[in-house]
Motif scaffolding. Structure first.
Motif, PDB file in Angstrom:
ATOM      1  N   THR A 380      27.236 -58.062  -6.151  1.00 17.19           N
ATOM      2  CA  THR A 380      27.232 -57.400  -7.459  1.00 17.19           C
ATOM      3  C   THR A 380      28.160 -56.201  -7.445  1.00 17.19           C
ATOM      4  O   THR A 380      28.955 -55.993  -8.375  1.00 17.19           O
ATOM      5  N   ILE A 381      28.079 -55.410  -6.377  1.00 13.35           N
ATOM      6  CA  ILE A 381      28.950 -54.235  -6.252  1.00 13.35           C
ATOM      7  C   ILE A 381      30.409 -54.663  -6.127  1.00 13.35           C
ATOM      8  O   ILE A 381      31.304 -54.034  -6.710  1.00 13.35           O
ATOM      9  N   SER A 382      30.666 -55.744  -5.408  1.00  9.71           N
ATOM     10  CA  SER A 382      32.040 -56.252  -5.291  1.00  9.71           C
ATOM     11  C   SER A 382      32.609 -56.636  -6.647  1.00  9.71           C
ATOM     12  O   SER A 382      33.786 -56.382  -6.943  1.00  9.71           O
ATOM     13  N   ILE A 383      31.775 -57.236  -7.498  1.00  8.84           N
ATOM     14  CA  ILE A 383      32.225 -57.601  -8.848  1.00  8.84           C
ATOM     15  C   ILE A 383      32.497 -56.344  -9.669  1.00  8.84           C
ATOM     16  O   ILE A 383      33.514 -56.253 -10.372  1.00  8.84           O
ATOM     17  N   LEU A 384      31.616 -55.367  -9.583  1.00 10.37           N
ATOM     18  CA  LEU A 384      31.797 -54.122 -10.326  1.00 10.37           C
ATOM     19  C   LEU A 384      33.050 -53.372  -9.874  1.00 10.37           C
ATOM     20  O   LEU A 384      33.624 -52.593 -10.638  1.00 10.37           O
ATOM     21  N   ARG A 385      33.481 -53.610  -8.636  1.00  9.22           N
ATOM     22  CA  ARG A 385      34.670 -52.952  -8.097  1.00  9.22           C
ATOM     23  C   ARG A 385      35.958 -53.735  -8.360  1.00  9.22           C
ATOM     24  O   ARG A 385      37.050 -53.272  -8.022  1.00  9.22           O
ATOM     25  N   HIS A 410      30.020 -43.533 -13.907  1.00 13.01           N
ATOM     26  CA  HIS A 410      29.208 -44.035 -12.796  1.00 13.01           C
ATOM     27  C   HIS A 410      29.082 -45.544 -12.874  1.00 13.01           C
ATOM     28  O   HIS A 410      29.316 -46.150 -13.917  1.00 13.01           O
ATOM     29  N   SER A 411      28.750 -46.115 -11.751  1.00 13.60           N
ATOM     30  CA  SER A 411      28.438 -47.533 -11.652  1.00 13.60           C
ATOM     31  C   SER A 411      27.057 -47.611 -11.018  1.00 13.60           C
ATOM     32  O   SER A 411      26.699 -46.758 -10.190  1.00 13.60           O
ATOM     33  N   ILE A 412      26.269 -48.614 -11.406  1.00 11.91           N
ATOM     34  CA  ILE A 412      24.870 -48.633 -10.968  1.00 11.91           C
ATOM     35  C   ILE A 412      24.382 -50.072 -10.800  1.00 11.91           C
ATOM     36  O   ILE A 412      24.821 -50.968 -11.531  1.00 11.91           O
ATOM     37  N   VAL A 413      23.506 -50.281  -9.820  1.00 12.13           N
ATOM     38  CA  VAL A 413      22.919 -51.597  -9.569  1.00 12.13           C
ATOM     39  C   VAL A 413      21.407 -51.426  -9.437  1.00 12.13           C
ATOM     40  O   VAL A 413      20.934 -50.499  -8.758  1.00 12.13           O
ATOM     41  N   PHE A 414      20.649 -52.330 -10.072  1.00 13.49           N
ATOM     42  CA  PHE A 414      19.188 -52.290 -10.024  1.00 13.49           C
ATOM     43  C   PHE A 414      18.630 -53.547  -9.357  1.00 13.49           C
ATOM     44  O   PHE A 414      19.158 -54.640  -9.561  1.00 13.49           O
ATOM     45  N   GLU A 415      17.549 -53.366  -8.614  1.00 12.80           N
ATOM     46  CA  GLU A 415      16.673 -54.482  -8.230  1.00 12.80           C
ATOM     47  C   GLU A 415      15.304 -54.144  -8.811  1.00 12.80           C
ATOM     48  O   GLU A 415      14.472 -53.504  -8.157  1.00 12.80           O
ATOM     49  N   PRO A 416      15.053 -54.542 -10.054  1.00  9.45           N
ATOM     50  CA  PRO A 416      13.848 -54.091 -10.772  1.00  9.45           C
ATOM     51  C   PRO A 416      12.529 -54.421 -10.092  1.00  9.45           C
ATOM     52  O   PRO A 416      11.605 -53.604 -10.123  1.00  9.45           O
ATOM     53  N   GLN A 429      33.931 -46.264  -8.743  1.00 11.61           N
ATOM     54  CA  GLN A 429      33.126 -47.244  -7.994  1.00 11.61           C
ATOM     55  C   GLN A 429      33.648 -47.433  -6.571  1.00 11.61           C
ATOM     56  O   GLN A 429      33.139 -48.262  -5.821  1.00 11.61           O
ATOM     57  N   VAL A 430      34.656 -46.654  -6.210  1.00 12.01           N
ATOM     58  CA  VAL A 430      35.337 -46.887  -4.938  1.00 12.01           C
ATOM     59  C   VAL A 430      34.576 -46.254  -3.770  1.00 12.01           C
ATOM     60  O   VAL A 430      34.622 -46.744  -2.649  1.00 12.01           O
ATOM     61  N   GLY A 431      33.852 -45.177  -4.013  1.00  9.49           N
ATOM     62  CA  GLY A 431      33.058 -44.544  -2.960  1.00  9.49           C
ATOM     63  C   GLY A 431      31.834 -45.374  -2.609  1.00  9.49           C
ATOM     64  O   GLY A 431      31.604 -46.458  -3.166  1.00  9.49           O
ATOM     65  N   LEU A 458      20.090 -48.519   3.301  1.00 16.75           N
ATOM     66  CA  LEU A 458      20.559 -49.430   2.249  1.00 16.75           C
ATOM     67  C   LEU A 458      21.859 -48.965   1.590  1.00 16.75           C
ATOM     68  O   LEU A 458      22.247 -49.488   0.544  1.00 16.75           O
ATOM     69  N   VAL A 459      22.538 -47.989   2.197  1.00 10.87           N
ATOM     70  CA  VAL A 459      23.804 -47.505   1.653  1.00 10.87           C
ATOM     71  C   VAL A 459      24.868 -48.599   1.757  1.00 10.87           C
ATOM     72  O   VAL A 459      24.977 -49.281   2.776  1.00 10.87           O
ATOM     73  N   VAL A 460      25.650 -48.767   0.683  1.00 11.35           N
ATOM     74  CA  VAL A 460      26.761 -49.724   0.681  1.00 11.35           C
ATOM     75  C   VAL A 460      28.056 -48.953   0.908  1.00 11.35           C
ATOM     76  O   VAL A 460      28.337 -47.970   0.213  1.00 11.35           O
ATOM     77  N   ALA A 461      28.847 -49.384   1.882  1.00 13.53           N
ATOM     78  CA  ALA A 461      30.053 -48.668   2.304  1.00 13.53           C
ATOM     79  C   ALA A 461      31.090 -48.580   1.191  1.00 13.53           C
ATOM     80  O   ALA A 461      31.095 -49.388   0.256  1.00 13.53           O
ATOM     81  N   PRO A 462      32.011 -47.601   1.280  1.00 11.73           N
ATOM     82  CA  PRO A 462      33.088 -47.487   0.292  1.00 11.73           C
ATOM     83  C   PRO A 462      33.947 -48.741   0.240  1.00 11.73           C
ATOM     84  O   PRO A 462      34.014 -49.516   1.203  1.00 11.73           O
ATOM     85  N   ASP A 463      34.616 -48.926  -0.882  1.00  9.63           N
ATOM     86  CA  ASP A 463      35.517 -50.057  -1.065  1.00  9.63           C
ATOM     87  C   ASP A 463      36.744 -49.876  -0.170  1.00  9.63           C
ATOM     88  O   ASP A 463      37.294 -48.768  -0.050  1.00  9.63           O
ATOM     89  N   SER A 464      37.217 -50.952   0.433  1.00 11.00           N
ATOM     90  CA  SER A 464      38.408 -50.885   1.287  1.00 11.00           C
ATOM     91  C   SER A 464      39.645 -50.442   0.499  1.00 11.00           C
ATOM     92  O   SER A 464      40.612 -49.935   1.088  1.00 11.00           O
TER      93      SER A 464
END
Length: 552
Positions: A380-385, A410-416, A429-431, A458-464
């Motif tokens: 999901t984050i890859s698509i947003l980026r 901002h960009s945001i992702v939920f797992e409700p 969204q690059v950070g 659960l941190v997702v690394a910055p975009d390459s």
């Protein structure tokens, strides 16, 4: 000579009458635009003060405010409406004032004339004359409480309460006035078989740009009101509405602007409708009921996700009507056009599909979802980026047709179902994306010593992309663009070299060549711009008209 004196006398009378009418108009606008704050029975909270035991950490009772190592600010506030507002303002005072400074600075850049800015003040006051009547008393009290932290240097615009209240309608007014050139947000969700382990995942980019400084001090706010549900939202100093958020029941709301006509006056700001849904809805049906009960003055899509319903729908609303788009499948995509049967058929919506970047971004999300039939948070984050065009085409960095336009607040992702939320960190969204667990945050019951509250596992690394020459070149392109916006000049060839696949780089190069008197070079650059992927029909038309004038 007597005849000339007589004509002169009549001209003076006419001028006097005109000035009297103008003065009367301004007096009328002044009184119409006056906004009285709500009555407050218990004001004892005003006497309290925040404690500051360590750098960038404050608390007041169970409420606290801190700056995370991620660069995001984090806020927890609880209690009644006025109490929440006052405490919010006391804890975030510096950000409330700094945000208004940034906002005012950007307005001055957009409208350099002092006269026109003053006229705009009265126009907005007149336009928002019915705003208080369309805002719930609870939220008026909360906004009044926050406004007590506002700066005293903007009194010429209005009282602190009047200014902070009006800022809540800024999105709507800007949306209405710039309806022909919307900057678009993108959101989508997957569940059941379209997600790994049948997870329910929603992602969104909030592409609301009011200058770089405005996006510097993002606040991840956790609100525990004395009525309704606790919720989180990504916000900024002085803003109590919601544009992206999730509540403790696992209900999420994000907003996407749609094509709208210029309204005759204000109603309920979109952000306060979204806020009410977050605070008082536990499922999709309740969210729809709240949205239906409010009159708005712009058109908007609310992507509502519900853990209780295990799906998401888009609640589409205009000033006159409401419809719901339910895909009746295990994924949903929302850009900046309506999809429901009734509102999707509106001529204004069909125009939006034809002329804006909305449909293109929508199709790109669909394309990427097809390539990832089993979705995850990381995917999901890859698509947003994603900065590419359809079929992975290089359309230049910053193109409005890209899902990631590199302007997002901002960009945001939920797992409700798990009450987990990931929030992007700078730049755009690059950070990295940091994760918060709502259950854990709301169980803290106050914090007296500074500590991290994000889930580091659960941190997702910055975009390459962040580490590439292309990104460094894009930053150079932005510096050229800002220099031009500030009235300066930039070398046309250098502009193009900094973003060679972006149509706007060629359009700017054409502008610079034209200003330098190099007609042949300007024609060349405009022609090259027209061979690239242009975001909107209006922009293509503008380039074609510049080219036509040079060729005449």
């Amino acid at each position: 000579m007597p005849k000339i004196r007589k004509i002169g006398k009549w001209l003076l009378y006419l001028l006097g009458f005109f000035l009297a009418v103008l003065a009367g108009l301004f007096i009328y606008l002044y009184f119409v635009s006056r906004v009285d704050p709500p009555a407050i029975a218990d004001r004892s909270i005003e006497k309290t003060e925040r404690s500051n035991p360590s750098k960038d950490f404050y608390f007041l009772g169970n409420n606290w405010f801190r700056k995370s190592r991620s660069g995001l600010y984090e806020l927890y506030v609880e209690g009644g409406a006025f109490e929440r507002g006052v405490i919010n303002g006391k804890l975030t005072r510096e950000l409330v004032q700094r945000q208004e400074d940034h906002f005012s600075e950007q307005i001055e850049k957009m409208i350099p004339s002092t006269f026109y800015r003053h006229f705009l003040k009265y126009f907005i006051g007149w336009f928002n004359r019915d705003l208080p009547a369309n805002v719930k008393e609870e939220y008026r009290k909360e906004i009044y409480g926050v406004s007590m932290a506002a700066s005293g240097k903007y009194g010429y615009i209005g009282t602190p309460y009047q200014r902070i209240l009006n800022y809540h309608a800024a999105h709507d007014i800007g949306h209405a006035l710039q309806s022909m050139a919307l900057v678009g947000c993108t959101s989508f969700g997957t569940w059941d078989a379209h997600s790994k382990d049948s997870a329910f995942i929603i992602g969104r980019n909030f592409d609301f740009y009011v200058g770089d400084k405005f996006a510097e001090d993002k606040i991840v706010a956790f609100i525990k009101p004395d009525s309704g549900y606790g919720f989180m939202t990504v916000t900024w100093g002085g803003f109590t509405g919601a544009v992206s958020g999730m509540n403790e029941k696992g209900l999420t709301v994000t907003i996407n602007a749609a094509k709208t006509d210029l309204p005759p006056g204000s109603a309920t700001p979109v952000s306060l409708v979204a806020r009410e849904i977050l605070q008082y809805a536990a499922n999709i049906e309740q969210a729809i009921t709240i949205a239906r009960s409010r009159t708005m003055f712009v058109s908007e899509s609310f992507l509502v996700g519900s853990a209780a319903d295990n799906k998401a729908v888009v609640v589409e609303k205009t000033p006159e009507a409401l419809d719901v788009y339910d895909p009746r499948q295990n994924y949903i995509v929302c850009a900046n056009h309506f999809q429901s049967k009734a509102l999707g058929a509106l001529p204004s919506n069909q125009q939006q599909v034809r002329e804006s970047a909305s449909e293109y971004r929508y199709q790109r999300v669909m394309e990427l979802l097809d390539q990832a039939p089993v979705n995850t948070v990381q995917q999901t984050i890859s698509i947003l980026r994603d900065t590419k065009g359809l079929k992975g085409a290089d359309i230049g960095l910053g193109n409005e047709k890209a899902i990631n336009q590199l302007i997002a607040h901002h960009s945001i992702v939920f797992e409700p179902k798990k009450r987990l939320v990931w929030v992007s960190t700078a730049p755009w969204q690059v950070g990295q994306y940091v994760c918060y667990d709502l259950n854990k945050v709301f169980s803290l019951k106050g914090m007296r010593a500074d500590r991290e509250i994000m889930d580091s596992s659960l941190v997702v690394a910055p975009d390459s992309l962040l580490y590439t020459p292309a990104f460094r070149q894009f930053e150079l392109f932005r510096s050229f663009k800002q220099r031009i916006l500030d009235g300066g000049m930039a070398d046309p060839d250098s502009i193009v070299a900094s973003n060679p696949n972006y149509y706007h780089a060629y359009a700017l190069a054409g502008d610079m060549a034209g200003k330098s008197g190099n007609k042949a070079a300007a024609i060349k650059f405009y022609r090259q711009a027209l061979t690239k992927e242009i975001a909107t029909l209006n922009e293509r038309t503008a380039i074609e008209e510049k080219l036509k004038r040079l060729q005449e």
